[in-house]
Write an enzyme that holds these catalytic residues in place. Structure first.
Site, PDB file in Angstrom:
ATOM      1  N   LYS A  47      39.212  35.006  35.756  1.00 25.07           N
ATOM      2  CA  LYS A  47      39.661  33.677  36.094  1.00 25.07           C
ATOM      3  C   LYS A  47      40.523  33.670  37.351  1.00 25.07           C
ATOM      4  CE  LYS A  47      40.326  32.562  31.182  1.00 25.07           C
ATOM      5  NZ  LYS A  47      41.366  32.187  30.194  1.00 25.07           N
ATOM      6  N   GLU A 103      37.926  37.520  46.051  1.00 22.95           N
ATOM      7  CA  GLU A 103      38.768  38.071  44.980  1.00 22.95           C
ATOM      8  C   GLU A 103      40.229  37.641  45.107  1.00 22.95           C
ATOM      9  OE1 GLU A 103      39.496  39.220  42.342  1.00 22.95           O
ATOM     10  OE2 GLU A 103      38.016  40.597  41.529  1.00 22.95           O
ATOM     11  N   ASP A 104      40.935  37.715  43.993  1.00 28.48           N
ATOM     12  CA  ASP A 104      42.355  37.344  44.017  1.00 28.48           C
ATOM     13  C   ASP A 104      43.236  38.480  44.543  1.00 28.48           C
ATOM     14  OD1 ASP A 104      41.875  38.928  41.764  1.00 28.48           O
ATOM     15  OD2 ASP A 104      42.949  37.644  40.357  1.00 28.48           O
ATOM     16  N   ASP A 107      44.436  45.800  43.490  1.00 26.32           N
ATOM     17  CA  ASP A 107      45.622  46.510  43.024  1.00 26.32           C
ATOM     18  C   ASP A 107      45.299  48.011  43.039  1.00 26.32           C
ATOM     19  OD1 ASP A 107      48.148  46.778  41.807  1.00 26.32           O
ATOM     20  OD2 ASP A 107      47.313  46.626  39.806  1.00 26.32           O
ATOM     21  N   PHE A 156      54.689  42.368  40.828  1.00 23.85           N
ATOM     22  CA  PHE A 156      53.764  41.626  39.972  1.00 23.85           C
ATOM     23  C   PHE A 156      53.863  40.150  40.343  1.00 23.85           C
ATOM     24  CE2 PHE A 156      52.043  39.495  36.290  1.00 23.85           C
ATOM     25  CZ  PHE A 156      50.872  40.220  36.100  1.00 23.85           C
ATOM     26  N   VAL A 157      52.764  39.609  40.814  1.00 24.03           N
ATOM     27  CA  VAL A 157      52.797  38.234  41.308  1.00 24.03           C
ATOM     28  C   VAL A 157      52.016  37.279  40.412  1.00 24.03           C
ATOM     29  CG1 VAL A 157      53.204  38.826  43.730  1.00 24.03           C
ATOM     30  CG2 VAL A 157      50.852  38.717  42.889  1.00 24.03           C
ATOM     31  N   ASP A 163      47.828  34.939  36.770  1.00 19.83           N
ATOM     32  CA  ASP A 163      48.559  34.632  35.540  1.00 19.83           C
ATOM     33  C   ASP A 163      49.497  35.741  35.089  1.00 19.83           C
ATOM     34  OD1 ASP A 163      46.565  36.541  34.713  1.00 19.83           O
ATOM     35  OD2 ASP A 163      46.948  35.904  32.659  1.00 19.83           O
ATOM     36  N   ARG A 169      49.026  30.002  36.180  1.00 19.43           N
ATOM     37  CA  ARG A 169      47.889  29.903  37.115  1.00 19.43           C
ATOM     38  C   ARG A 169      47.984  28.635  37.958  1.00 19.43           C
ATOM     39  NH1 ARG A 169      44.131  33.865  35.673  1.00 19.43           N
ATOM     40  NH2 ARG A 169      43.892  34.287  33.451  1.00 19.43           N
TER      41      ARG A 169
HETATM   42  P1  5GP Z   1      42.547  46.686  39.906  1.00 22.30           P
HETATM   43  O1  5GP Z   1      41.310  47.223  39.281  1.00 22.30           O
HETATM   44  O2  5GP Z   1      42.479  46.551  41.407  1.00 22.30           O
HETATM   45  O3  5GP Z   1      43.759  47.452  39.487  1.00 22.30           O
HETATM   46  O4  5GP Z   1      42.739  45.304  39.196  1.00 22.30           O
HETATM   47  C1  5GP Z   1      42.765  44.122  39.792  1.00 22.30           C
HETATM   48  C2  5GP Z   1      43.063  43.074  38.752  1.00 22.30           C
HETATM   49  O5  5GP Z   1      44.345  43.316  38.121  1.00 22.30           O
HETATM   50  C3  5GP Z   1      43.178  41.737  39.436  1.00 22.30           C
HETATM   51  O6  5GP Z   1      41.940  41.095  39.541  1.00 22.30           O
HETATM   52  C4  5GP Z   1      44.185  41.023  38.562  1.00 22.30           C
HETATM   53  O7  5GP Z   1      43.532  40.389  37.501  1.00 22.30           O
HETATM   54  C5  5GP Z   1      45.075  42.129  38.001  1.00 22.30           C
HETATM   55  N1  5GP Z   1      46.330  42.245  38.773  1.00 22.30           N
HETATM   56  C6  5GP Z   1      46.683  43.252  39.582  1.00 22.30           C
HETATM   57  N2  5GP Z   1      47.894  43.038  40.139  1.00 22.30           N
HETATM   58  C7  5GP Z   1      48.302  41.845  39.679  1.00 22.30           C
HETATM   59  C8  5GP Z   1      49.483  41.049  39.905  1.00 22.30           C
HETATM   60  O8  5GP Z   1      50.411  41.364  40.650  1.00 22.30           O
HETATM   61  N3  5GP Z   1      49.531  39.855  39.238  1.00 22.30           N
HETATM   62  C9  5GP Z   1      48.548  39.433  38.401  1.00 22.30           C
HETATM   63  N4  5GP Z   1      48.731  38.249  37.803  1.00 22.30           N
HETATM   64  N5  5GP Z   1      47.423  40.142  38.174  1.00 22.30           N
HETATM   65  C10 5GP Z   1      47.306  41.331  38.807  1.00 22.30           C
END
Ligand code: 5GP
Length: 187
Positions: A47, A103-104, A107, A156-157, A163, A169
């Site tokens: 989402k 993508e959002d 990380d 952590f944002v 969310d 959100r």
């Molecule tokens: P990755 O596989 O790159 O570690 O995971 C990415 C996913 O982790 C993102 O799509 C998101 O859902 C979640 N995520 C990573 N960092 C944050 C953050 O700072 N805030 C939030 N709300 N979600 C995050």
């Protein structure tokens, strides 16, 4: 809901809605130029990216289609790679499209590197990743988005689609979540 109701739960606003709007206009113009006259499909992962996608697609001024996916990723600490399960898939064949994954946040990079691998197996004409946020300090796999709107530190944002426990959100700006908040209210 306005910012007032979030006071005490956020440490502060990191990126304002005006800054987001400006960067979206810039990157939307880049994409419009790059894909002019080409079959373009914007794909985002629910989402977290839904708010970004809604604004981003309106900054793209060339014809494009929109698709959504939902995924769940699993990682085992004993193996470097994980698995990504597609919970909701695209409803079109992507082999005749230039795909831009919207993508959002990147990380650790694990989810996106797996998802990109899966989508490439479907032979799109091309595939690139545009991410709203990038946290390069947290990377555990070698993954780099093609276009990054904002690079941020290891925080952590929340907000603008992102969310914490399904809340926040709808916050119009991107803010840093106060990780001590949950501890304080249960005391
Ligand atoms: P990755 O596989 O790159 O570690 O995971 C990415 C996913 O982790 C993102 O799509 C998101 O859902 C979640 N995520 C990573 N960092 C944050 C953050 O700072 N805030 C939030 N709300 N979600 C995050």
């Amino acid at each position: 809901m306005d910012m007032q109701e979030y006071q005490g739960r956020i440490k502060g606003v990191l990126i304002t809605k005006e800054e987001i709007r400006r960067r979206i206009a810039e990157v939307g113009a880049e994409i419009s130029k790059e894909y002019e006259g080409k079959p373009l499909l914007l794909v985002s992962v629910l989402k977290g990216a839904f708010v970004f996608m809604a604004d981003f697609c309106r900054a793209v001024t060339v014809p494009c289609e929109i698709g959504f996916m939902r995924v769940r990723s699993y990682f085992d600490s004993t193996v470097s790679s994980g698995e990504v399960e597609i919970l909701m898939d695209l409803d079109q064949d992507i082999s005749n499209y230039h795909v831009v994954l919207v993508e959002d946040i990147v990380d650790t990079g694990r989810t996106l590197s797996l998802l990109v691998e899966r989508l490439k197996q479907r032979n799109p004409l091309s595939l690139e990743v545009v991410t709203l946020l990038d946290k390069p300090d947290r990377r555990v796999v070698d993954f780099q988005a093609d276009r990054v709107l904002f690079t941020i530190e290891d925080r952590f944002v929340i907000g603008y689609g992102l969310d914490c426990g399904e809340l926040f959100r709808n916050l119009p700006d991107i803010a840093e979540y106060d990780v001590d908040y949950a501890a304080e209210v249960t005391v």
